[in-house]
Design an enzyme around this catalytic site. Structure first.
Site, short mmCIF file in Angstrom:
data_model
loop_
_atom_site.label_atom_id
_atom_site.label_comp_id
_atom_site.label_asym_id
_atom_site.label_seq_id
_atom_site.Cartn_x
_atom_site.Cartn_y
_atom_site.Cartn_z
N GLU A 1 0.85 -1.19 0.00
CA GLU A 1 0.00 0.00 0.00
C GLU A 1 0.89 1.25 0.00
N ILE B 1 1.51 -2.37 -8.12
CA ILE B 1 1.01 -3.71 -8.40
C ILE B 1 1.31 -4.14 -9.85
N THR B 2 2.20 -5.12 -9.98
CA THR B 2 2.58 -5.63 -11.31
C THR B 2 1.36 -6.25 -12.01
N LEU C 1 4.97 -14.91 -1.28
CA LEU C 1 6.21 -14.19 -1.61
C LEU C 1 7.38 -15.15 -1.72
N GLU D 1 9.62 -7.56 -3.60
CA GLU D 1 9.71 -8.90 -2.97
C GLU D 1 10.62 -8.86 -1.74
N THR E 1 13.11 -5.74 0.32
CA THR E 1 14.34 -5.02 0.01
C THR E 1 15.54 -5.77 0.58
P1 TGC Z 1 5.94 -11.53 11.38
O1 TGC Z 1 5.33 -11.47 12.74
O2 TGC Z 1 7.43 -11.65 11.28
O3 TGC Z 1 5.32 -12.76 10.57
C1 TGC Z 1 3.93 -13.02 10.62
C2 TGC Z 1 3.80 -14.52 10.45
O4 TGC Z 1 4.32 -14.92 9.17
C3 TGC Z 1 5.41 -15.82 9.34
N1 TGC Z 1 6.35 -15.47 8.27
C4 TGC Z 1 6.47 -16.20 7.15
N2 TGC Z 1 5.88 -17.35 6.78
C5 TGC Z 1 6.22 -17.84 5.55
N3 TGC Z 1 7.09 -17.24 4.72
C6 TGC Z 1 7.69 -16.09 5.07
N4 TGC Z 1 8.53 -15.48 4.20
C7 TGC Z 1 7.39 -15.51 6.33
N5 TGC Z 1 7.80 -14.39 6.99
C8 TGC Z 1 7.16 -14.38 8.18
C9 TGC Z 1 5.94 -15.59 10.71
O5 TGC Z 1 6.61 -16.74 11.16
C10 TGC Z 1 4.63 -15.33 11.46
O6 TGC Z 1 3.99 -16.58 11.60
P2 TGC Z 1 2.99 -16.84 12.84
O7 TGC Z 1 2.68 -18.30 12.75
O8 TGC Z 1 3.78 -16.43 14.06
O9 TGC Z 1 1.80 -15.94 12.58
O10 TGC Z 1 5.37 -10.30 10.56
P3 TGC Z 1 5.98 -8.85 10.42
O11 TGC Z 1 4.82 -7.90 10.34
O12 TGC Z 1 7.03 -8.65 11.48
O13 TGC Z 1 6.69 -8.84 8.97
C11 TGC Z 1 7.79 -9.62 8.76
C12 TGC Z 1 8.50 -9.15 7.47
C13 TGC Z 1 8.96 -7.72 7.66
C14 TGC Z 1 9.66 -10.07 7.25
C15 TGC Z 1 7.53 -9.24 6.28
O14 TGC Z 1 6.51 -8.28 6.45
C16 TGC Z 1 8.18 -9.00 4.95
O15 TGC Z 1 8.64 -9.94 4.34
N6 TGC Z 1 8.19 -7.70 4.47
C17 TGC Z 1 8.65 -7.41 3.11
C18 TGC Z 1 7.46 -7.09 2.21
C19 TGC Z 1 7.59 -7.70 0.83
O16 TGC Z 1 8.42 -8.56 0.57
N7 TGC Z 1 6.70 -7.26 -0.07
C20 TGC Z 1 6.62 -7.81 -1.39
C21 TGC Z 1 5.26 -7.47 -2.00
S1 TGC Z 1 4.93 -8.37 -3.47
C22 TGC Z 1 6.02 -7.82 -4.62
O17 TGC Z 1 6.90 -7.02 -4.37
C23 TGC Z 1 5.82 -8.40 -6.00
S2 TGC Z 1 6.99 -7.77 -7.12
C24 TGC Z 1 6.60 -8.53 -8.62
C25 TGC Z 1 7.42 -9.78 -8.85
O18 TGC Z 1 7.58 -10.59 -7.89
O19 TGC Z 1 7.93 -9.97 -9.94
P1 FAD Z 2 9.83 1.20 2.17
O1 FAD Z 2 9.28 0.05 2.92
O2 FAD Z 2 9.26 2.56 2.38
O3 FAD Z 2 11.41 1.23 2.39
C1 FAD Z 2 12.18 2.39 2.04
C2 FAD Z 2 13.61 2.09 2.48
O4 FAD Z 2 13.62 1.91 3.91
C3 FAD Z 2 14.14 0.78 1.89
O5 FAD Z 2 15.52 0.91 1.61
C4 FAD Z 2 13.94 -0.23 3.02
O6 FAD Z 2 14.84 -1.31 2.95
C5 FAD Z 2 14.20 0.65 4.24
N1 FAD Z 2 13.56 0.13 5.44
C6 FAD Z 2 12.24 -0.02 5.69
N2 FAD Z 2 12.04 -0.55 6.91
C7 FAD Z 2 13.27 -0.75 7.45
C8 FAD Z 2 13.75 -1.28 8.69
N3 FAD Z 2 12.89 -1.74 9.62
N4 FAD Z 2 15.07 -1.32 8.91
C9 FAD Z 2 15.94 -0.89 7.96
N5 FAD Z 2 15.56 -0.36 6.75
C10 FAD Z 2 14.24 -0.31 6.52
N6 FAD Z 2 3.99 -5.02 -4.33
C11 FAD Z 2 2.90 -5.86 -4.42
O7 FAD Z 2 2.20 -6.07 -3.42
N7 FAD Z 2 2.57 -6.47 -5.59
C12 FAD Z 2 3.29 -6.29 -6.74
O8 FAD Z 2 2.98 -6.85 -7.78
C13 FAD Z 2 4.42 -5.38 -6.69
N8 FAD Z 2 5.12 -5.12 -7.82
C14 FAD Z 2 6.12 -4.14 -7.78
C15 FAD Z 2 6.71 -3.75 -8.97
C16 FAD Z 2 7.69 -2.74 -8.96
C17 FAD Z 2 8.30 -2.28 -10.26
C18 FAD Z 2 8.10 -2.16 -7.73
C19 FAD Z 2 9.17 -1.11 -7.71
C20 FAD Z 2 7.49 -2.54 -6.54
C21 FAD Z 2 6.48 -3.53 -6.55
N9 FAD Z 2 5.81 -3.91 -5.38
C22 FAD Z 2 4.73 -4.77 -5.44
C23 FAD Z 2 6.08 -3.18 -4.12
C24 FAD Z 2 7.33 -3.66 -3.41
O9 FAD Z 2 7.09 -4.89 -2.81
C25 FAD Z 2 7.72 -2.58 -2.38
O10 FAD Z 2 8.21 -1.47 -3.10
C26 FAD Z 2 8.78 -3.08 -1.41
O11 FAD Z 2 8.21 -4.04 -0.55
C27 FAD Z 2 9.41 -1.96 -0.58
O12 FAD Z 2 8.41 -1.14 -0.02
P2 FAD Z 2 8.50 0.45 -0.26
O13 FAD Z 2 8.80 0.69 -1.69
O14 FAD Z 2 7.27 1.06 0.34
O15 FAD Z 2 9.78 0.92 0.56
#
Ligand code: TGC
Ligand code: FAD
Length: 389
Positions: free
Chosen positions: A138, A168-169, A244, A368, A370
């Site tokens: 968001e 959102i891709t 993810l 996915e 950072t």
């Molecule tokens: P946290 O309390 O740590 O975790 C909640 C529950 O989830 C479990 N868990 C996982 N389970 C499976 N796989 C994982 N990777 C998991 N990470 C955590 C955890 O064990 C816990 O389980 P339970 O049973 O205790 O409920 O939650 P948190 O709010 O502290 O967040 C953890 C954190 C920061 C690692 C997570 O929010 C995170 O990975 N943040 C990064 C966000 C992210 O990767 N966004 C990607 C969006 S999609 C995208 O970018 C698509 S791009 C297009 C393309 O892929 O080509």
């Molecule tokens: P922020 O979370 O605001 O982070 C900004 C900076 O702060 C980063 O360097 C980060 O590492 C750092 N930071 C944040 N928290 C901490 C911490 N606790 N400690 C240290 N450093 C920290 N999302 C979807 O849901 N679906 C999709 O299909 C999708 N596609 C995408 C396609 C593209 C081209 C891009 C650019 C993004 C896409 N995303 C998608 C979103 C993507 O997952 C987010 O951009 C990513 O998770 C990072 O969030 P943010 O950009 O808000 O950066």
């Protein structure tokens, strides 16, 4: 069109099965014939090559590790990784499309959906006749999706969704969106169909990165979602995070394809570029760069293969996937920038792919999860202490 012969210094191919090599070669040929000739133009114009969706579907790329009964190829994770690697050698935008369709749309329907949802949607998604997207991020909740404020409220026969997703891709071209929202404070997954009243998906413009990929906002204004569109077996943030893992796995392989593309370009260029009366490949400083690139490609190939074996055995930890995504993205970006240096001024022209890969990798390193997020994910695993806040 020159055929790509791959980069395989340690003969990693000797560890692959015939079927894995066959799949890899079919996608390698598709990339050479269908992506390389058009991608610079599409990148320049900021247009996703949608005509390739059908051809990728025909190659069995979408949901390729899912069961054949849903019209999927039912192949292993090594094959899936190799396909991601070949696609991204073409462009990260094409691999992104395949990652989202497979790991972020088909996987949650398969894992958390009802049998009715699986039977209805998975074959259509595998054929590419239905395109999906994944709405987790968001405007104010990126690295911390758990803070999401998109809300679902229960009413007779279904739910009302309000909120906005961003980055959102495939959003604008998707027929269905897998949307994550809080229902009474608990994260739930919903299948939201394009065209439903109150749902809009405007494309985000002005990107310097992933230009041959559609990136959109998803806006929900009192959108009614029928009960039948809830993912009944998804509950809590764990559910989207499990999705993810699938996409992160594909990225760890995909960026090795990007490394290969930029290394291959730099090596060929260095052997032909004459400065001070000899090829720049003959200077120590250039050879140092090329050897670094090849070393990191080789390490990443072996890391990915072991990760695939663990995944196929059902033993891979999400933190291990984090390590591969974190390492490989960082190095792919380093290698792309090094390749641009070796090409000198020519490196900034889109006659060569290095700057396009470098710009794409800025997105791939961020999405996915950072670099910092994956550092903290692994850090928590090895120290037992969470350092996110
Ligand atoms: P946290 O309390 O740590 O975790 C909640 C529950 O989830 C479990 N868990 C996982 N389970 C499976 N796989 C994982 N990777 C998991 N990470 C955590 C955890 O064990 C816990 O389980 P339970 O049973 O205790 O409920 O939650 P948190 O709010 O502290 O967040 C953890 C954190 C920061 C690692 C997570 O929010 C995170 O990975 N943040 C990064 C966000 C992210 O990767 N966004 C990607 C969006 S999609 C995208 O970018 C698509 S791009 C297009 C393309 O892929 O080509
Ligand atoms: P922020 O979370 O605001 O982070 C900004 C900076 O702060 C980063 O360097 C980060 O590492 C750092 N930071 C944040 N928290 C901490 C911490 N606790 N400690 C240290 N450093 C920290 N999302 C979807 O849901 N679906 C999709 O299909 C999708 N596609 C995408 C396609 C593209 C081209 C891009 C650019 C993004 C896409 N995303 C998608 C979103 C993507 O997952 C987010 O951009 C990513 O998770 C990072 O969030 P943010 O950009 O808000 O950066």
């Amino acid at each position: 069109m020159e055929k790509f012969i791959g980069v395989d210094y340690y003969n990693v191919e000797s560890l692959l099965t015939e079927e894995e090599i066959l799949i890899r070669n079919s996608v390698r040929e598709f990339v050479d014939k269908e992506i390389i000739p058009i991608i610079e133009q599409n990148y320049r114009e900021g247009v996703f090559p949608k005509h390739l969706v059908q051809k990728m579907a025909e190659l069995g790329i979408f949901g390729m590790t899912l069961p054949a009964k849903y019209g999927c190829a039912e192949l292993n994770n090594v094959a899936y990784g190799l396909v991601m690697q070949e696609l991204e050698r073409g462009d990260s935008g094409l691999r992104s499309f395949a990652s989202v369709q497979s790991g972020l749309v088909m996987y949650p329907i398969y894992k958390f959906g009802s049998e009715e949802q699986r039977a209805k949607l998975l074959p259509l998604l595998a054929q590419g006749s239905v395109i999906g997207c994944f709405g987790l991020t968001e405007p104010d909740y990126g690295s911390n999706p758990g803070g999401m404020i998109t809300k679902a409220e229960k009413l007779d026969g279904g739910y009302i969704l309000n909120g906005t997703k961003m980055w959102i891709t495939n959003g604008t071209i998707a027929d269905i969106a897998i949307v994550w929202a809080k229902l009474n404070g608990v994260v739930k997954g919903f299948i939201v169909e394009k065209g439903i009243e109150g749902f809009t998906a405007p494309e985000m413009k002005g990107k310097h990165s992933l230009r041959a990929s559609v990136t959109s906002e998803l806006i929900f204004q009192d959108v009614f979602v029928p009960e039948s569109h809830l993912l009944p077996n998804a509950s809590g943030l764990k559910s989207p995070l499990m999705c993810l893992n699938q996409a992160r796995y594909g990225i760890a392989w995909g960026v090795v394809g990007s490394m290969m593309a930029t290394y291959d370009t730099a090596l060929k260029y260095a052997k032909s570029r004459i400065q001070f009366s000899k090829p720049i490949a003959g200077y120590q400083l250039t050879q140092n760069k090329l050897v670094f690139m090849l070393t990191e490609i080789t390490k990443a190939q072996l890391l990915n293969l072991q990760m695939a074996k663990l995944k196929d055995a059902g033993k891979v930890k999400h933190t291990q996937i984090s390590l591969a995504k974190r390492n490989n993205c960082e190095l792919a970006l380093d290698i792309a920038r090094m390749a641009r240096e070796i090409l000198g001024a020519n490196g900034i022209l889109d006659e060569y792919p290095v700057m396009r890969h470098s710009a794409n990798l800025e997105s791939v390193k961020t999405y996915e999860g950072t670099h910092e997020m994956h550092t903290l994910i692994i850090g928590e695993d090895i120290t037992g202490l969470a350092a996110f806040d």
